[in-house]
Design an enzyme around this catalytic site. Structure first.
Site, short mmCIF file in Angstrom:
data_model
loop_
_atom_site.label_atom_id
_atom_site.label_comp_id
_atom_site.label_asym_id
_atom_site.label_seq_id
_atom_site.Cartn_x
_atom_site.Cartn_y
_atom_site.Cartn_z
CG ASP A 8 14.72 65.42 28.68
OD1 ASP A 8 14.03 64.78 28.01
OD2 ASP A 8 14.53 66.40 29.06
CG ASP A 17 13.92 59.95 31.25
OD1 ASP A 17 15.00 60.59 30.85
OD2 ASP A 17 12.97 59.70 30.43
CD GLU A 46 14.92 63.90 24.01
OE1 GLU A 46 13.83 63.97 23.53
OE2 GLU A 46 15.11 64.44 25.17
CG HIS A 54 8.14 60.38 26.45
ND1 HIS A 54 9.36 60.03 26.04
CD2 HIS A 54 8.63 61.28 26.88
CE1 HIS A 54 10.32 60.61 26.10
NE2 HIS A 54 9.76 61.61 27.07
CG ASP A 55 8.74 63.66 23.91
OD1 ASP A 55 8.07 64.10 24.68
OD2 ASP A 55 9.91 63.73 24.20
#
Length: 561
Positions: A199, A98, A255, A328-329
């Site tokens: 990210d 990540d 993302e 995870h979000d």
């Protein structure tokens, strides 16, 4: 269409803090992940995406990094990470890191230096602005609530933080910042990682005039049009590709909140020289209200289907899709898009998996999705740990925009903590996650929803995921076949076909809990086809199908020339 290993892969996302605790401190760690590599190998996934495990004050659970080249003590050591890479590779599993480079922690050495003085060499590593009329430089709100600007007494200026005030945004206009980031990325590639999930990468190019944003009902302006998909974003990513990505055989996924179809083609086009694929967020933003995600609205199926079809059809042959419902979000996918009642949880979880894994693109499985983990439905605000959830609870109730009871209902449905409760391994205390006190409460349903039960059951969600993933490895049509939507206006069934050379698939998914009739198109006749997979374990089919609640069926055909 070009063939690539990352197109043929299935990615499994691990949230390390909640995956498996190996030392009893209540926090998941790298050794815990190593313990479960054989489980992941058995599931059949190819790539493991780990949320950040780097040095961090944990204001945003690791997405606020203070040292990009050091492992957080909670998770272990660099030696543990190197062991994870080696043991994963032994099992044919790749590691996706990540990459968080839109911002750092305010405890990163760069920022510590940057805030010391206006003349410091690191000052321009971040975005500093003078007050405007004695207030913030503009009206932008932060993603986690409050203003996107924080005043710093030391130099009498504000710094930008699109997330928490402990996550100052890096200044990508500064070439020195970019070079330091590329150097760090190359360092990790040389350690043996197999790619990057990037990210909020669409936010690294900001409008340098920093204009006010429109106010839509909250307390702050929407800065997204000025910091998402900015005018230099593709220049920066092409430079990153030249300096890092093109030098290694790795996978990249960005993302990219706010991305459009046309922008996605620029980010991840077959010949774009930027990224392999992007995450878009249209389908997980359905139902958002005046306060964004904080709503109790259920998603609209027709809007969902329209969005999914659009991304399939318009990227086809031009760019590659990322296929996901949870991460995870996001809240748990079966709770949001399926039905997590005792009656329909398993069958609807299998239906959702069928639909996603049969589309064109790379599927992503979020930890626990393969056993049908559900939202936590915490009853008290004290049970929540997520900075976004807590800050918005305080902001919206404090301003009188929501009653506490209403906000709690929103959190039950949409809080990120729903995805962050510990992985449920068995029916022992804490679901087998830890022998200590878990950092966040384990979902109370762990005694009936856990890996141990699922592995033993012949027809469990886990076994179904294994079958889906294996079918993808055995049938090129699932990976590379063309996508064509069927019966677009059907209000309950999502139907589409996949074709490659002489092979065809027909995929039917009932997104409702009502029996629904579907007439199979004439090109698919019973005598020419067979059932590839079905969540009701159907072995035969008819030209007029009656799909049961949340039924999914995939029919396969070989064209006779």
């Amino acid at each position: 269409m070009k063939r690539n290993w990352w197109k043929e892969s299935v990615v499994y996302q691990i949230y390390p803090r909640s995956f498996k605790d190996s030392n009893g401190d209540g926090i998941g760690d790298i050794k815990g992940i190593i313990e479960k590599l054989d489980y992941l190998k058995e599931l059949g996934v190819n790539v493991l995406w780990l949320s950040p495990v780097f040095e961090s004050p944990l204001d945003d659970n690791g997405y606020d990094i203070s040292d990009y080249r050091k492992i957080l003590n909670d998770y272990g050591t660099m030696e543990d990470y190197e062991e994870l890479i080696a043991k994963a590779h032994e099992r044919g599993l790749k590691i996706l890191m990540d990459l968080v480079v839109n911002h750092t922690s305010d405890e990163h050495p760069w920022f510590i230096e940057s805030r010391k003085s206006k003349e410091n060499p690191y000052r321009d590593y971040y975005i500093w602005k003078y007050p405007k009329d004695g207030k913030e430089p503009n009206n932008w709100g932060a993603t986690f609530g409050g203003s996107a600007w924080e005043y710093d007494n030391e130099t009498g200026m504000y710094y930008l933080h699109c997330f928490s005030k402990k996550q100052p945004d890096l200044n990508w206009e500064n070439e020195a910042v970019r070079n330091d980031v590329y150097d760090m990325m190359n360092w990790w590639c040389e350690k043996g990682i197999d790619g990057f999930r990037m990210d909020v990468i669409s936010m690294i190019s900001k409008d340098q005039s920093f204009p006010d944003g429109k106010v839509y009902g909250g307390l702050y302006g929407d800065g997204a049009p000025y910091y998402m998909n900015g005018h230099r974003i593709h220049e920066f990513l092409r430079e990153m590709n030249r300096e890092v990505l093109a030098k290694h055989d790795i996978m990249t996924v960005g993302e990219t909140a706010g991305v459009t179809i046309e922008e996605a083609k620029m980010y991840a086009g077959e010949d774009a020289d930027e990224l392999n694929m992007v995450f878009q967020f249209e389908h997980v933003s359905i139902g958002d209200g005046p306060y964004g995600k904080w709503t109790t609205n259920r998603y609209d199926f027709m809007e969902y289907k329209k969005i999914m079809i659009k991304w399939q059809e318009e990227l086809q042959g031009k760019a590659w899709n990322s296929l996901y419902l949870g991460n995870h979000d996001q809240p748990r996918s079966v709770s949001r898009f399926g039905d997590d009642s005792e009656e329909y949880r398993e069958i609807s979880a299998k239906m959702l998996a069928t639909c996603i894994h049969m589309m064109q693109g790379t599927p992503y499985v979020y930890q626990g999705e393969e056993i049908g983990m559900t939202n936590a439905y915490f009853e008290d605000i004290s049970m929540y740990k997520d900075i976004e959830s807590l800050q918005y609870y305080e902001e919206l109730t404090g301003a009188g925009l929501m009653e506490p009871e209403e906000m709690m209902e929103c959190l039950k449905l949409r809080s990120r903590d729903n995805a962050r409760t510990p992985m449920q391994w068995d029916d022992t205390v804490n679901g087998g996650f830890t022998e200590g006190t878990p950092w966040i409460n384990v979902n109370s349903n762990y005694s009936r929803i856990n890996v141990e039960h699922q592995i033993k059951e012949k027809d469990s969600i886990f076994q179904y995921y294994k079958e889906l993933i294996q079918l993808r490895k055995e049938n090129e049509v699932i990976v590379y076949g063309s996508f064509t939507a069927i019966n677009r206006e059907d209000e309950k069934i999502f139907a589409f076909k996949r074709e490659l050379d002489e092979k065809k698939l027909l995929v039917l998914c009932n997104y409702s809990k009502e029996e629904t009739a579907f007439k199979v198109p004439e090109e698919f006749t019973p005598e020419k086809g067979e059932v590839l997979i079905s969540n009701y374990r159907v072995n035969e089919w008819k030209e007029e199908m009656i799909l049961r609640p949340y039924e999914a069926i995939v029919l396969t055909f070989q064209t006779v020339l």
